[in-house]
Design a protein around this motif. Structure first.
Motif, short mmCIF file in Angstrom:
data_model
loop_
_atom_site.label_atom_id
_atom_site.label_comp_id
_atom_site.label_asym_id
_atom_site.label_seq_id
_atom_site.Cartn_x
_atom_site.Cartn_y
_atom_site.Cartn_z
N ASP A 124 61.93 -2.02 42.38
CA ASP A 124 60.98 -2.93 43.03
C ASP A 124 60.96 -2.67 44.53
OD1 ASP A 124 60.51 -4.22 40.62
OD2 ASP A 124 62.16 -5.65 40.94
N ASP A 125 62.14 -2.29 45.07
CA ASP A 125 62.23 -2.13 46.52
C ASP A 125 61.36 -0.96 47.02
OD1 ASP A 125 63.84 -4.31 46.72
OD2 ASP A 125 65.72 -3.20 46.89
N GLN A 126 61.21 0.06 46.21
CA GLN A 126 60.31 1.16 46.62
C GLN A 126 58.88 0.64 46.72
OE1 GLN A 126 58.10 2.79 43.95
NE2 GLN A 126 57.02 3.74 45.66
N LYS A 127 58.46 -0.15 45.73
CA LYS A 127 57.08 -0.70 45.76
C LYS A 127 56.92 -1.60 46.98
CE LYS A 127 55.80 1.23 41.85
NZ LYS A 127 56.80 2.30 41.94
N GLU A 128 57.92 -2.46 47.19
CA GLU A 128 57.86 -3.41 48.29
C GLU A 128 57.90 -2.69 49.65
OE1 GLU A 128 57.13 -6.30 49.00
OE2 GLU A 128 58.15 -6.75 50.89
N GLY A 129 58.77 -1.73 49.80
CA GLY A 129 58.90 -1.02 51.08
C GLY A 129 57.62 -0.31 51.46
N MET A 130 57.00 0.33 50.49
CA MET A 130 55.77 1.08 50.79
C MET A 130 54.58 0.15 50.97
SD MET A 130 56.32 4.66 48.78
CE MET A 130 57.83 5.59 49.06
N ALA A 131 54.55 -0.93 50.16
CA ALA A 131 53.47 -1.93 50.33
C ALA A 131 53.57 -2.57 51.71
CB ALA A 131 53.56 -3.00 49.23
N ALA A 152 64.50 8.42 40.57
CA ALA A 152 64.88 7.11 40.02
C ALA A 152 64.43 5.97 40.93
CB ALA A 152 66.40 7.06 39.82
N MET A 153 64.28 6.26 42.20
CA MET A 153 63.90 5.20 43.14
C MET A 153 62.51 4.64 42.84
SD MET A 153 65.67 6.20 46.64
CE MET A 153 67.25 5.38 46.78
N PHE A 154 61.68 5.46 42.17
CA PHE A 154 60.32 4.97 41.85
C PHE A 154 60.34 3.95 40.71
CE2 PHE A 154 59.79 8.63 44.44
CZ PHE A 154 58.71 8.28 45.27
N ALA A 155 61.53 3.73 40.15
CA ALA A 155 61.68 2.66 39.14
C ALA A 155 62.13 1.36 39.80
CB ALA A 155 62.71 3.09 38.09
N PHE A 167 54.79 -1.32 54.40
CA PHE A 167 54.34 -0.38 55.43
C PHE A 167 52.82 -0.40 55.52
CE2 PHE A 167 52.61 3.73 56.64
CZ PHE A 167 53.21 3.93 57.87
N MET A 168 52.17 -0.35 54.36
CA MET A 168 50.70 -0.26 54.37
C MET A 168 50.06 -1.57 54.83
SD MET A 168 49.96 2.26 51.16
CE MET A 168 50.90 1.36 49.94
N GLU A 169 50.74 -2.68 54.55
CA GLU A 169 50.21 -4.00 54.97
C GLU A 169 50.70 -4.38 56.36
OE1 GLU A 169 51.47 -6.51 51.73
OE2 GLU A 169 50.43 -5.20 50.29
N LYS A 170 51.39 -3.48 57.02
CA LYS A 170 51.89 -3.68 58.40
C LYS A 170 52.70 -4.97 58.53
CE LYS A 170 48.06 -1.05 60.44
NZ LYS A 170 48.76 0.24 60.45
N ARG A 171 53.65 -5.16 57.60
CA ARG A 171 54.54 -6.32 57.65
C ARG A 171 55.97 -5.85 57.37
NH1 ARG A 171 56.01 -7.38 52.44
NH2 ARG A 171 54.59 -6.63 50.83
N ARG A 172 56.93 -6.77 57.58
CA ARG A 172 58.33 -6.42 57.28
C ARG A 172 58.57 -6.48 55.78
NH1 ARG A 172 61.70 -7.17 61.92
NH2 ARG A 172 63.55 -7.59 60.69
N PRO A 173 59.30 -5.53 55.24
CA PRO A 173 59.56 -5.58 53.79
C PRO A 173 60.54 -6.71 53.43
CG PRO A 173 60.76 -3.76 54.80
CD PRO A 173 59.91 -4.36 55.89
N GLN A 174 60.36 -7.27 52.26
CA GLN A 174 61.30 -8.27 51.72
C GLN A 174 62.00 -7.62 50.53
OE1 GLN A 174 61.71 -11.55 52.78
NE2 GLN A 174 60.44 -10.98 54.53
N PHE A 175 63.09 -6.95 50.79
CA PHE A 175 63.76 -6.24 49.70
C PHE A 175 64.49 -7.23 48.80
CE2 PHE A 175 63.76 -2.70 52.95
CZ PHE A 175 62.81 -1.95 52.30
N ARG A 176 64.43 -6.98 47.48
CA ARG A 176 65.11 -7.87 46.52
C ARG A 176 66.32 -7.19 45.89
NH1 ARG A 176 60.09 -8.86 43.62
NH2 ARG A 176 61.37 -8.77 41.76
N ASN A 177 66.58 -5.97 46.36
CA ASN A 177 67.73 -5.20 45.84
C ASN A 177 67.61 -5.00 44.33
OD1 ASN A 177 68.67 -5.35 48.51
ND2 ASN A 177 69.60 -7.32 48.08
N SER A 178 66.39 -4.78 43.93
CA SER A 178 66.18 -4.54 42.49
C SER A 178 65.21 -3.37 42.34
CB SER A 178 65.62 -5.79 41.83
OG SER A 178 64.42 -6.17 42.47
#
Ligand code: HXC
Length: 257
Positions: free
Chosen positions: A237-244, A232-235, A246-257
């Protein structure tokens, strides 16, 4: 909201609840549990809050249920009033709840700490289930959660003798996640809660849900539940943001969505 037996404040993404009946060593009476539950309702409803911290004073997290309030109760009072049922609210909290314990965590105080997701303890902390010395027994999960935390031998000994266990023994036994010097307890607990609140709130809630599931089900069912939740986590936004991030070598901006 005005509370009389607890202090409630917000520190960044952390909701802090301080038990505040110093003259009674934070003995837990009906009013305190009611106010605690209201504060939990408020923090659960507040989107900005990602973790909750429950603490007491240097001398006592809580010295148990209020003996003076309980002493005259009859069986019918306890049964009809469903005594203790309202204490369950904290264990139903969907957001992570940390107990920061200094001094006494006895009886209902130990049970309240164990109802949180994990316990950080000051080196002054003392845990115990002394109810047997009052001619009663634990009634807010002590005979159940303590066994799961420290195993049958130690739980049985603690419940039958009513002896206290210090912070070091509690950590060794698995009741406590970490022990810190008393003067660092609040700062350390807040740092830990802030670190959790900075994660995706939904990921933290789902993680907590799955860890708690381990106590309620078989291993095979628990693994299945974890996998479904993980899928379900792959649905989110935070999964997309967290992994992006990591790959972009920046801090994630989680939106809790
Ligand atoms: C009501 C309490 C209390 C309690 C302490 N106080 N614990 N009042 N309920 N659980 C009050 C004392 O009466 C006293 O008030 C004041 O707090 C300070 O306590 P002292 O005993 O003077 O302090 P000290 O000598 O430092 O001893 C600390 C202590 C001792 C070892 C923690 O207070 C103690 O043994 N308390 C009871 C612990 C206990 O049995 N807890 C389990 C409760 S049953 P006054 O006004 O008298 O000076 C329980 C059931 C749970 O929790 C099951 C369902 C919820």
């Amino acid at each position: 909201m005005a509370f009389e037996t607890i202090l409630v404040e917000t520190k960044g993404g952390v909701g802090v609840i301080t038990l505040n009946r110093p003259a009674q060593l934070n003995a837990l009476n009906d009013q305190l549990i009611g106010e605690l539950n209201q504060a939990l309702d408020g923090f659960e409803a507040d989107e900005a809050i990602g973790a909750i911290l429950v603490t007491g004073s240097d001398k006592a997290f809580a010295a148990g249920a209020d003996i003076k309030e309980m002493a005259a109760k009859t069986y019918m009072d306890a049964y009809k009033g469903d005594f203790i049922a309202s204490w369950e609210r904290i264990s139903r909290c969907r957001k992570p709840v940390i107990a920061a314990v200094a001094g006494f965590a006895l009886g209902g105080g130990c049970e309240l700490a164990m109802s949180c997701d994990f316990v950080l303890a000051a080196d002054t902390a003392k845990f115990g289930q002394p109810e047997i010395k009052l001619g009663i027994m634990p009634g807010a999960g002590g005979t159940q959660r303590l066994v799961r935390a420290v195993g049958k031998a130690k739980a049985m000994e603690l419940c039958l003798t009513g002896r206290m266990m210090d912070a070091e023994e509690a950590e060794r036994a698995g009741l406590v996640a970490r022990v810190v010097p008393a003067q660092d307890l609040l700062a350390e607990a807040l740092k830990t809660a802030e670190a959790i609140a900075a994660m995706s709130h939904t990921a933290a809630m789902m993680t907590k849900d799955c860890v708690n599931r381990a106590f309620e089900t078989t291993l095979a069912e628990g693994i299945r539940y974890e996998r479904r939740t993980f899928h379900a986590m792959f649905a989110t936004d935070d999964q997309k943001e967290g992994m992006a991030a990591f790959m972009e070598k920046r801090r994630p901006q989680f939106r809790n969505s």
